[in-house]
Design a protein around this motif. Structure first.
Motif, PDB file in Angstrom:
ATOM      1  N   GLY A   1       0.812  -1.205   0.000  1.00 29.82           N
ATOM      2  CA  GLY A   1       0.000   0.000   0.000  1.00 29.82           C
ATOM      3  C   GLY A   1       0.846   1.255   0.000  1.00 29.82           C
ATOM      4  N   PRO A   2       0.273   2.447   0.123  1.00 27.06           N
ATOM      5  CA  PRO A   2      -1.159   2.738   0.258  1.00 27.06           C
ATOM      6  C   PRO A   2      -1.960   2.499  -1.015  1.00 27.06           C
ATOM      7  CG  PRO A   2       0.126   4.746   0.380  1.00 27.06           C
ATOM      8  CD  PRO A   2       1.071   3.649   0.215  1.00 27.06           C
ATOM      9  N   GLN A   3      -1.319   2.488  -2.176  1.00 21.60           N
ATOM     10  CA  GLN A   3      -2.125   2.202  -3.381  1.00 21.60           C
ATOM     11  C   GLN A   3      -1.857   0.761  -3.761  1.00 21.60           C
ATOM     12  OE1 GLN A   3      -4.464   3.420  -5.134  1.00 21.60           O
ATOM     13  NE2 GLN A   3      -4.355   1.975  -6.796  1.00 21.60           N
ATOM     14  N   HIS A   4      -2.731  -0.117  -3.334  1.00 19.77           N
ATOM     15  CA  HIS A   4      -2.596  -1.527  -3.656  1.00 19.77           C
ATOM     16  C   HIS A   4      -3.993  -2.003  -4.012  1.00 19.77           C
ATOM     17  CE1 HIS A   4      -2.103  -5.861  -2.912  1.00 19.77           C
ATOM     18  NE2 HIS A   4      -0.837  -5.665  -3.170  1.00 19.77           N
ATOM     19  N   PRO A   5      -4.139  -2.721  -5.102  1.00 20.75           N
ATOM     20  CA  PRO A   5      -5.495  -3.046  -5.556  1.00 20.75           C
ATOM     21  C   PRO A   5      -6.327  -3.797  -4.528  1.00 20.75           C
ATOM     22  CG  PRO A   5      -3.857  -3.739  -7.150  1.00 20.75           C
ATOM     23  CD  PRO A   5      -3.111  -3.203  -6.009  1.00 20.75           C
ATOM     24  N   SER A   6      -5.698  -4.515  -3.614  1.00 20.32           N
ATOM     25  CA  SER A   6      -6.527  -5.330  -2.730  1.00 20.32           C
ATOM     26  C   SER A   6      -6.451  -4.891  -1.280  1.00 20.32           C
ATOM     27  CB  SER A   6      -6.109  -6.783  -2.838  1.00 20.32           C
ATOM     28  OG  SER A   6      -4.774  -6.911  -2.451  1.00 20.32           O
ATOM     29  N   THR A   7      -6.084  -3.645  -1.030  1.00 23.84           N
ATOM     30  CA  THR A   7      -6.113  -3.219   0.358  1.00 23.84           C
ATOM     31  C   THR A   7      -7.386  -2.451   0.674  1.00 23.84           C
ATOM     32  OG1 THR A   7      -4.711  -1.418  -0.308  1.00 23.84           O
ATOM     33  CG2 THR A   7      -3.673  -3.189   0.892  1.00 23.84           C
TER      34      THR A   7
ATOM     35  N   ALA B   1       3.417  -7.229  11.797  1.00 19.11           N
ATOM     36  CA  ALA B   1       2.672  -6.401  10.844  1.00 19.11           C
ATOM     37  C   ALA B   1       2.305  -5.096  11.525  1.00 19.11           C
ATOM     38  CB  ALA B   1       1.410  -7.125  10.392  1.00 19.11           C
ATOM     39  N   VAL B   2       2.642  -3.983  10.882  1.00 14.75           N
ATOM     40  CA  VAL B   2       2.362  -2.669  11.455  1.00 14.75           C
ATOM     41  C   VAL B   2       1.435  -1.921  10.504  1.00 14.75           C
ATOM     42  CG1 VAL B   2       3.363  -0.599  12.452  1.00 14.75           C
ATOM     43  CG2 VAL B   2       4.698  -2.686  12.353  1.00 14.75           C
ATOM     44  N   PRO B   3       0.205  -1.613  10.918  1.00 12.04           N
ATOM     45  CA  PRO B   3      -0.682  -0.852  10.030  1.00 12.04           C
ATOM     46  C   PRO B   3      -0.419   0.652  10.119  1.00 12.04           C
ATOM     47  CG  PRO B   3      -1.873  -1.533  11.977  1.00 12.04           C
ATOM     48  CD  PRO B   3      -0.481  -2.041  12.139  1.00 12.04           C
ATOM     49  N   TYR B   4      -0.487   1.319   8.991  1.00 11.97           N
ATOM     50  CA  TYR B   4      -0.395   2.784   8.926  1.00 11.97           C
ATOM     51  C   TYR B   4      -1.669   3.281   8.251  1.00 11.97           C
ATOM     52  CZ  TYR B   4       4.557   2.510  10.020  1.00 11.97           C
ATOM     53  OH  TYR B   4       5.736   2.277  10.640  1.00 11.97           O
ATOM     54  N   MET B   5      -2.262   4.294   8.829  1.00 14.58           N
ATOM     55  CA  MET B   5      -3.480   4.815   8.218  1.00 14.58           C
ATOM     56  C   MET B   5      -3.440   6.335   8.193  1.00 14.58           C
ATOM     57  SD  MET B   5      -5.738   3.195  11.193  1.00 14.58           S
ATOM     58  CE  MET B   5      -5.028   1.604  10.931  1.00 14.58           C
ATOM     59  N   GLY B   6      -4.529   6.928   7.778  1.00 13.85           N
ATOM     60  CA  GLY B   6      -4.576   8.376   7.694  1.00 13.85           C
ATOM     61  C   GLY B   6      -4.428   8.887   6.274  1.00 13.85           C
ATOM     62  N   TYR B   7      -4.393   7.987   5.293  1.00 17.97           N
ATOM     63  CA  TYR B   7      -4.246   8.435   3.913  1.00 17.97           C
ATOM     64  C   TYR B   7      -5.544   8.990   3.350  1.00 17.97           C
ATOM     65  CZ  TYR B   7       0.225   6.219   4.241  1.00 17.97           C
ATOM     66  OH  TYR B   7       1.478   5.901   4.643  1.00 17.97           O
ATOM     67  N   LEU B   8      -6.625   8.835   4.101  1.00 20.66           N
ATOM     68  CA  LEU B   8      -7.896   9.443   3.686  1.00 20.66           C
ATOM     69  C   LEU B   8      -8.443  10.301   4.822  1.00 20.66           C
ATOM     70  CD1 LEU B   8      -9.805   9.616   1.362  1.00 20.66           C
ATOM     71  CD2 LEU B   8     -10.888   7.548   2.086  1.00 20.66           C
ATOM     72  N   HIS B   9      -7.554  10.838   5.657  1.00 22.43           N
ATOM     73  CA  HIS B   9      -8.028  11.654   6.773  1.00 22.43           C
ATOM     74  C   HIS B   9      -8.472  13.005   6.235  1.00 22.43           C
ATOM     75  CE1 HIS B   9      -8.470  13.304  10.708  1.00 22.43           C
ATOM     76  NE2 HIS B   9      -7.692  14.306  10.387  1.00 22.43           N
ATOM     77  N   ARG B  10      -9.814  13.246   6.275  1.00 21.03           N
ATOM     78  CA  ARG B  10     -10.346  14.432   5.642  1.00 21.03           C
ATOM     79  C   ARG B  10     -10.753  15.492   6.650  1.00 21.03           C
ATOM     80  NH1 ARG B  10     -14.111  11.296   1.249  1.00 21.03           N
ATOM     81  NH2 ARG B  10     -14.817  10.107   3.010  1.00 21.03           N
ATOM     82  N   GLY B  11     -10.510  15.237   7.921  1.00 19.05           N
ATOM     83  CA  GLY B  11     -10.818  16.255   8.930  1.00 19.05           C
ATOM     84  C   GLY B  11     -12.295  16.504   9.128  1.00 19.05           C
ATOM     85  N   VAL B  12     -13.096  15.433   9.080  1.00 20.97           N
ATOM     86  CA  VAL B  12     -14.541  15.620   9.169  1.00 20.97           C
ATOM     87  C   VAL B  12     -14.941  16.131  10.545  1.00 20.97           C
ATOM     88  CG1 VAL B  12     -16.725  14.421   9.105  1.00 20.97           C
ATOM     89  CG2 VAL B  12     -14.997  13.868   7.462  1.00 20.97           C
ATOM     90  N   GLU B  13     -14.273  15.617  11.592  1.00 14.75           N
ATOM     91  CA  GLU B  13     -14.687  16.000  12.943  1.00 14.75           C
ATOM     92  C   GLU B  13     -14.428  17.487  13.189  1.00 14.75           C
ATOM     93  OE1 GLU B  13     -12.866  13.249  15.595  1.00 14.75           O
ATOM     94  OE2 GLU B  13     -13.942  11.568  14.740  1.00 14.75           O
TER      95      GLU B  13
END
Lengths: 148, 395, 240, 166
Positions: free
Chosen positions: B31-37, B55-67
């Motif tokens: 990832g972050p751009q992987h067809p099956s993630t 395995a270490v997950p990383y996120m926040g690639y779609l954090h849009r600040g909605v809150e």
């Protein structure tokens, strides 16, 4: 809140007013309360939400935690802790592994530190980000060069 | 499972230098751009040969600040914002928001509106699980006849569902059909008959899916993969089908009824396998159960008004006073909750703080517990079986 | 812009030699028509799907609105694709990856901004973590409005792109100019990006682009060089 | 091996069976193929006297979650048809660049001026193509079929005291 839990809470935390919907707990009781609730069957870790309350006396922070018992009726307990200008609170990670990412998110967005957290780094924003977006004094349209 | 990986399964923060590697340790970045993630999600894997050690997950690639964003919007404006979190089941996300504000204000929703909400939620549950089934099998290649075959079958029924939603709301995807106190759109004439016809088609389609799925490859790839014990699932805060696949008999639809679920009998699907196959079993059973519940609901659908309070005419028509509370409903992925603190700007017309409790974020936390000891090819199976939606994880 | 880059293929020495041969213009025009026909009817798409629009992109390639009938096949790898369909919100954390994937696509390439988030950032455009539109980083050829645009709209967008490809190959393409409506359009304020302190920008960009993998720090030097290129690109866009 | 062959047999049977079913690929759908309530783009209408229906009350601009509607109010003048004093919109811009088609502006409009149409805007080559100016919005109302909903229909449907159908 059922009677057994109420008795257990009243015996252990006499200072807490149990008639409120969201209990107001001193910061020192945060971890013991969660441990007691886990013993009482409240094993489902629901959520943690921190918020920033600026006031004339200075900044205050509030950390709310919700636990649930996975049985019919789904009774839940929510409590909040009010913190001062330098917010830090004991982490619930030893009790609930789900607190790992949730508390990291609150650290990232609100800036509440959780003592005893195994990996206290930002979760949503990049590691060099300055400031905590969900604080009231953070402008929503903060630029971040060169992307925005 | 080799016991050497057990410390990493118990504690994902177990130091790596205490592990004695058979070969050189290798880092693999997914990832972050992987067809099956399933969206923009990044996973850092430490490999010993082909076996995952950590395995270490990383996120926040779609954090849009909605809150942060909703603190600047009024309550009446906010419904269309909420269906963009979990973009595979927008309907239930709107409902979670509507229920939160109605609970805060003590608004009674008319019976017909509650029934319409329940019907829409159940149809949305089928659509969401269909998309899960198509992506799960697409990632896994577990269908004889090519990876995308199952997707074509599922999307056939999903298009029917979108047509049904378009007939009610006018929009295929982001509906904005809920308002505080009821529904914005009433059901059109003849819609109930169309749903019945769709349910008959859907029931026949389940057999078609099974003919494609039921084979040894599927069983070998899913059975015993990603075993999550009930204690771990509860501690992580995992809800919904993933929790029920770990043997916990808990469903908010039955145990804490909202909408009109207290007027129908909900038979909760539970599986004891705790693995990816059990999660598949639970979701398939839930789809069949949704079909059954929908038939009951359509029979009992009452007449009457669809909105309890006056229609929205002004942007700041709804004001929530100072106070705090947590409300939750059961979505297709689990408990969608909202922690709402009222009394924000503009005399309470805007929320002070609104936190969305995303079921997918809790499911993503399980990745680092489930993966050690599995091979690389199992990553997509475990990830697919947890059914995360990144829009909801990052918000 | 994309126009200049597509014309690059004509600068091959072979074409120069062929131009001198008598009667060749008739033959090359026919061949060129054939090539144009092939190009515009095989626009393979690379779905840069980040959010909701990605699900509608799946629907568009599903069985109801079958994009395959236009010769447009979805490819998971940027190296196989002609068109990048930017479907979904672009965040600050994701933007460097999108730029890298765009650079990995072979020429000639086009970009479709699908949906409000990709066009202008939608209502998230003023949020701290969202890039206000894909055209602040990458030249966009076709903008498809909607939230999200359904399969029909995506098909219309691809048809529109085919028009553009045909015009470009024939040398008839005119880049759209700013019009009186421009004042009403939500245009990204690129000024604020360029006016900022250079050292801080570089530091942020480096951390932003860092993959954070242990042992891969040697990539950093390339990224800094690329950041300078990006800033000059942005300056060019501003000049437009 | 036996189970594998059985799975293969079943799957191939199913695939073959689908070959005899009617085709479901539609390609681009026409207006008639969409549902009755389908909404795609916007239009501004005239009222029954042929005047512009918009009275520049700014409610659509206030309620829009995406802040894409800009209304410039003109001076309040008497209507030539009825003689009553009312507001007039000097300019009206709806920016499809960031519009989410949520129907909020239609819901709040007191005079049913802003409505939606069933035909989507053509994809544009530049951002400016997506700006719906006042002229484009009025042209849309004449050239395209209007969508089912307008403000009064929606509000009547949501009225708590609505007549209950038998």
């Amino acid at each position: 809140m059922d009677a057994t839990l109420r008795e257990a809470l009243a015996a252990r935390f006499p200072a807490v007013d149990l008639d409120q919907d969201v209990l107001l707990v001193p910061a020192a009781d945060h971890y013991p309360l969660a441990a007691l609730l886990k013993e009482q069957g409240y094993t489902l870790y629901v959520t943690v939400a921190a918020s920033h309350h600026p006031g004339p006396e200075g900044d205050a922070f509030e950390v709310a935690t919700v636990l649930r018992r996975p049985v019919r009726g789904a009774p839940s307990v929510a409590w909040r802790v009010v913190l001062g200008a330098d917010p830090h609170l004991q982490s619930l990670y030893p009790l609930f592994p789900g607190a790992d990412l949730q508390e990291r998110e609150q650290l990232d967005l609100v800036g509440v530190r959780f003592d005893g957290h195994p990996n206290p780094v930002r979760l949503m924003l990049s590691e060099d980000w300055v400031g905590h977006p969900l604080r009231k004094d953070y402008a929503p349209n903060m630029p971040h060069a060169p992307w925005r | 499972m080799d016991p050497i990986f057990q410390p990493f399964r118990d504690d994902p923060h177990y130091p790596l230098d205490r592990y004695e590697a058979a070969a050189d340790l290798m880092l693999l970045n997914m990832g972050p751009q992987h067809p099956s993630t399933h969206g923009v999600f990044r996973l850092k894997l430490v490999l010993d040969g082909e076996i995952i050690v950590k395995a270490v997950p990383y996120m926040g690639y779609l954090h849009r600040g909605v809150e942060k964003m909703v603190e600047g919007l009024t309550f009446a404006q906010m419904t269309p914002i909420f269906n963009k979190h979990d973009y595979v089941s927008p309907m239930t996300n709107e409902q979670a928001y509507a229920v939160a504000v109605e609970t805060a204000l003590g608004i009674e929703v008319p019976r017909r509106a509650r029934y319409i909400r329940t019907i829409l939620a159940e149809i949305q549950r089928i659509a969401s699980h269909l998309l899960w089934l198509s992506t799960f099998t697409l990632d896994m290649g577990g269908v004889i006849g090519g990876g995308a075959a199952m997707m074509m079958y599922n999307f056939r029924e999903r298009e029917d569902i979108f047509d049904l939603f378009e007939a009610v709301t006018g929009s295929r995807f982001h509906y904005n059909t809920h308002c505080i106190g009821g529904q914005r759109h009433d059901l059109p004439e003849g819609w109930v008959q169309r749903v019945r016809a769709f349910l008959d088609r859907q029931e026949r389609a389940f057999d078609e899916y099974l003919r494609l799925i039921r084979n040894d490859i599927f069983d070998l790839r899913t059975k015993g993969v990603g075993v999550m014990s009930a204690d771990l699932a509860l501690g992580l805060g995992i809800t919904g089908p993933n929790l029920r696949a770990s043997g916990v008999d808990f469903d908010m639809r039955r145990d804490a009824p909202f909408h009109a679920y207290d007027e129908v009998e909900v038979r909760v699907a539970v599986a004891q396998g705790c693995d990816a196959y059990a999660r598949y079993e639970v979701r398939m059973a839930e789809m069949r159960e949704s079909v059954r519940i929908l038939r009951l609901l359509l029979d009992q659908l009452p007449e009457g008004p669809i909105c309890g309070s006056k229609p929205v005419k002004m942007a700041n028509a709804v004001r929530v006073p100072d106070g705090r509370g947590y409300t939750a409903i059961e979505g297709p992925r689990g408990e969608i909750g909202t922690w709402l603190i009222g009394g924000g700007e503009d005399k309470g017309a805007k929320p002070f703080r609104l936190k969305i409790r995303p079921p997918s974020l809790h499911a993503m936390a399980a990745m680092s517990y489930l993966l050690p000891g599995h091979t690389v090819s199992d990553v997509v199976v475990v990830l697919g079986s947890l059914d995360p939606i990144m829009g909801e994880v990052d918000r | 812009m994309a126009v200049d880059q597509t014309n690059l293929s004509y600068e091959h020495p072979l074409y120069a030699t062929m131009d001198k041969m008598p009667g060749i213009t008739v033959a090359t025009t026919t061949v060129d028509m054939l090539l144009t026909w092939g190009l515009k009817n095989s626009l393979w798409t690379f779905a840069m799907a980040t959010s909701c629009c990605g699900i509608e992109f799946m629907h568009a390639n599903g069985n109801r609105t079958d994009l395959d009938q236009m010769g447009s096949v979805p490819r998971p790898s940027p190296r196989h694709a002609d068109v990048m369909v930017m479907a979904g919100t672009i965040t600050v954390k994701m933007a460097p990856r999108i730029l890298r994937l765009w650079e990995q696509m072979p020429e000639p390439k086009w970009c479709i901004a699908m949906g409000s988030c990709a066009i202008s950032g939608d209502f998230y455009r003023d949020m701290y973590s969202v890039v206000p539109g894909i055209d602040t980083m990458i030249p966009v050829d076709v903008y498809i409005p909607g939230c999200p645009p359904n399969g029909d709209d995506l098909m219309a967008g691809l048809k529109r792109l085919q028009e553009k490809v045909e015009a470009q190959r024939a040398g008839r393409w005119v880049e759209p100019e700013g019009r009186p409506e421009t004042a009403k359009a939500i245009l990204p304020a690129l000024g604020r990006v360029i006016d900022r302190d250079g050292t801080q920008t570089e530091r942020q960009l480096r951390a932003c682009q860092s993959m954070g993998l242990d042992g891969n720090e040697h990539r950093q030097s390339d990224l800094v060089a690329k950041s300078a290129g990006l800033l000059s690109n942005l300056l060019k866009l501003k000049g437009r | 091996m036996k189970h594998y062959l059985r799975g293969l047999h079943l799957a191939l049977y199913e695939t073959l069976r689908q070959g005899f079913k009617p085709r479901i690929t539609q390609g681009m759908r026409s207006v008639e193929q969409h549902e009755e309530r389908y909404r795609a783009s916007f239009a501004l209408t005239h009222n029954e006297h042929g005047e512009q229906a918009c009275i520049a009350c700014m409610q659509c601009s206030n309620v829009c979650p995406s802040h894409v509607i800009e209304v410039t109010a003109g001076p309040k003048e008497a209507s030539p048809a009825t003689g009553k004093k009312r507001g007039w919109a000097a300019d009206y811009t709806l920016n499809l660049q960031a519009c989410i088609l949520c129907e909020m502006c239609v819901q709040v409009c007191p005079t049913d001026a802003i409505v939606m149409v069933k035909v989507q805007e053509k994809p544009g080559f530049s951002r400016e193509d997506l700006v719906l100016t006042m002229d484009k919005l009025y042209a849309n109302a004449k050239a395209r079929p209007l969508a089912w909903a307008n403000g009064s229909i929606l509000r009547e449907m949501q009225d708590p005291k609505r007549e209950v159908k038998p």
